[in-house]
Design a protein around this motif. Structure first.
Motif, mmCIF file in Angstrom:
data_model
loop_
_atom_site.group_PDB
_atom_site.id
_atom_site.type_symbol
_atom_site.label_atom_id
_atom_site.label_comp_id
_atom_site.label_asym_id
_atom_site.label_seq_id
_atom_site.Cartn_x
_atom_site.Cartn_y
_atom_site.Cartn_z
ATOM 1 N N GLY A 66 5.679 2.944 -0.768
ATOM 2 C CA GLY A 66 7.084 2.701 -0.970
ATOM 3 C C GLY A 66 7.392 1.577 -1.936
ATOM 4 N N LEU A 67 6.453 1.237 -2.801
ATOM 5 C CA LEU A 67 6.666 0.179 -3.778
ATOM 6 C C LEU A 67 7.030 0.801 -5.122
ATOM 7 C CD1 LEU A 67 3.568 -2.037 -2.943
ATOM 8 C CD2 LEU A 67 5.915 -2.439 -2.223
ATOM 9 N N THR A 68 7.957 0.200 -5.809
ATOM 10 C CA THR A 68 8.356 0.739 -7.112
ATOM 11 C C THR A 68 7.261 0.549 -8.136
ATOM 12 O OG1 THR A 68 9.435 -1.369 -7.640
ATOM 13 C CG2 THR A 68 10.798 0.369 -6.662
ATOM 14 N N GLU A 69 6.439 -0.478 -7.935
ATOM 15 C CA GLU A 69 5.350 -0.711 -8.871
ATOM 16 C C GLU A 69 4.279 -1.571 -8.211
ATOM 17 O OE1 GLU A 69 6.468 -3.044 -12.207
ATOM 18 O OE2 GLU A 69 7.567 -4.512 -11.032
ATOM 19 N N LEU A 70 3.079 -1.457 -8.725
ATOM 20 C CA LEU A 70 1.997 -2.361 -8.347
ATOM 21 C C LEU A 70 1.543 -3.072 -9.601
ATOM 22 C CD1 LEU A 70 -0.286 -0.364 -5.865
ATOM 23 C CD2 LEU A 70 1.292 -2.200 -5.331
ATOM 24 N N ASP A 71 1.256 -4.361 -9.490
ATOM 25 C CA ASP A 71 0.758 -5.095 -10.639
ATOM 26 C C ASP A 71 -0.262 -6.113 -10.169
ATOM 27 O OD1 ASP A 71 2.301 -7.095 -9.492
ATOM 28 O OD2 ASP A 71 3.960 -6.839 -10.888
ATOM 29 N N ASN A 72 -0.497 -7.127 -10.961
ATOM 30 C CA ASN A 72 -1.576 -8.077 -10.685
ATOM 31 C C ASN A 72 -1.224 -9.090 -9.601
ATOM 32 O OD1 ASN A 72 -4.185 -8.060 -11.799
ATOM 33 N ND2 ASN A 72 -3.882 -10.083 -12.708
#
Length: 382
Positions: A66-72
């Motif tokens: 349910g996350l709009t994006e994954l990053d560092n």
């Protein structure tokens, strides 16, 4: 005689406070990312503070959580244990996706003075190396794992290993990158800068001049200068690379780490799983067990494939009950598939009789939300 593998107790691993790192490894396309996410979610809902580190380029993990994006940067996952981000019940789950270049940049910024860091970050050769050099992704996965562990913000880290030809390449990445930066060609390129003054001038006019002339013709003068400037600037920083990689490698060998080999019940995937088990043993890495995903189980195991096929043929011959005959043929195919998958698992167990196994049945559709991950976690534990 059929050998039965011991059962893999997933909840015992997740509930053990001494378990601080779980590494999911296996060949591509076997469900490592889904398994890692499901383990992280189940651990959080059993009271652990967990973070999932993925390097999966498909970005399915972000959608499932349910996350709009994954990053560092690790991001909080809402809905864990039925509460939102402001809730306090149960544990916590964070998720992140490795940004290979950003991780490399952070290392340079943290371990070089500002002027040297700027020289490295703006160097064209560095920009190419940090984005596409073979082994960089695996090395940065090791770096990020070390960073997460040193931060001590989570009591459990679940790692989804890079989707490379050999999913244990990340164990070799530090040594491979070290060989590159310590290699003969790199030493030749840095020799003038290290020699200094007239010695450097003499060297340039001797052997180095000949080598540089050849390289200039092959890769171009500007590229050669970029490489020399990069390696010279990086020279003071790389010692820390190797030291941290060795620390992370020892961390992976420690009792608080559990490796889970993930496979599908297919010949190639199970052969890879066998290789991973043997490689982990050679490296003295703590293996917890094997997860076999997408296992097909017959709905009516008492009806054999042969009987089902014979009954379908009989109905076809009489021209009766076409739908029933079609269902019987489907069942026969399912039984044959289940038998093939069982034989593949038996081959693995014959070679590795002490390795515990957990099976996850094939799902009717891909996992796309927390409910699906929660179901996978329950199946893993059962």
């Amino acid at each position: 005689m059929t050998r039965t593998a011991p059962a893999l107790d997933i909840d015992a691993i997740l509930d053990d406070p001494d378990t601080r790192i779980i590494v999911c490894c296996g060949s591509g396309g076997v469900g490592k990312t889904t398994t890692a996410a499901a383990l992280g979610l189940r651990a959080a809902e059993r009271g652990r503070s967990a973070v999932v580190l993925t390097v999966d380029p498909a970005r399915r993990l972000a959608q499932a959580m349910g996350l709009t994006e994954l990053d560092n940067t690790p991001r909080r996952v809402n809905g864990v244990n039925g509460v939102d981000g402001a809730g306090e019940a149960g544990g916590e789950l964070h998720a992140m996706m490795l940004d290979m270049k950003r991780t490399f940049d952070e290392i340079i910024e943290a371990h070089a003075d500002p002027e040297r860091a700027q020289q490295i970050l703006t160097n064209p050769f560095y920009q190419s190396l940090s984005s596409s050099f073979s082994g960089t992704q695996e090395y940065m996965a090791m770096e990020k794992l070390g960073q997460l562990r040193r931060s001590n913000e989570w009591d459990l880290i679940v790692v989804d290993t890079p989707p490379s030809r050999s999913a244990l390449d990340f164990l070799d990445a530090p040594e491979r990158l070290g060989r590159f930066l310590d290699g003969r060609l790199i030493r030749i390129l840095t020799a003038p800068a290290k020699a200094g003054g007239r010695s450097a001038f003499k060297l340039l006019n001797a052997g180095f001049g000949m080598v540089a002339g050849i390289l200039t013709k092959v890769i171009g003068a500007q590229v050669l200068r970029d490489i020399q400037m990069f390696v010279t600037a990086l020279d003071a920083v790389f010692g820390g690379f190797r030291q941290r990689a060795e620390q992370t490698y020892r961390l992976l060998q420690a009792p608080g780490t559990a490796f889970l080999v993930v496979a599908a019940p297919e010949r190639d995937a199970m052969r890879e799983a066998s290789y991973f088990v043997e490689r982990l043993a050679d490296e003295r890495m703590p293996l917890a067990g094997l997860v076999v995903n997408r296992v097909h189980r017959p709905l009516a195991p008492s009806l054999s494939a042969a009987r089902s096929s014979a009954a379908a043929e009989d109905l076809d011959g009489r021209g009766e009950h076409e739908l029933t005959a079609a269902v019987l043929r489907l069942h026969a195919g399912r039984m044959q598939l289940a038998a093939r998958e069982q034989r593949q698992q038996e081959h693995f167990t014959s070679a590795h009789p002490t390795v515990p196994i957990a099976q996850v049945p094939a799902m009717p559709e891909d996992v796309h939300d927390l409910a699906g991950l929660r179901q996978i976690g329950q199946l893993l534990a059962s």
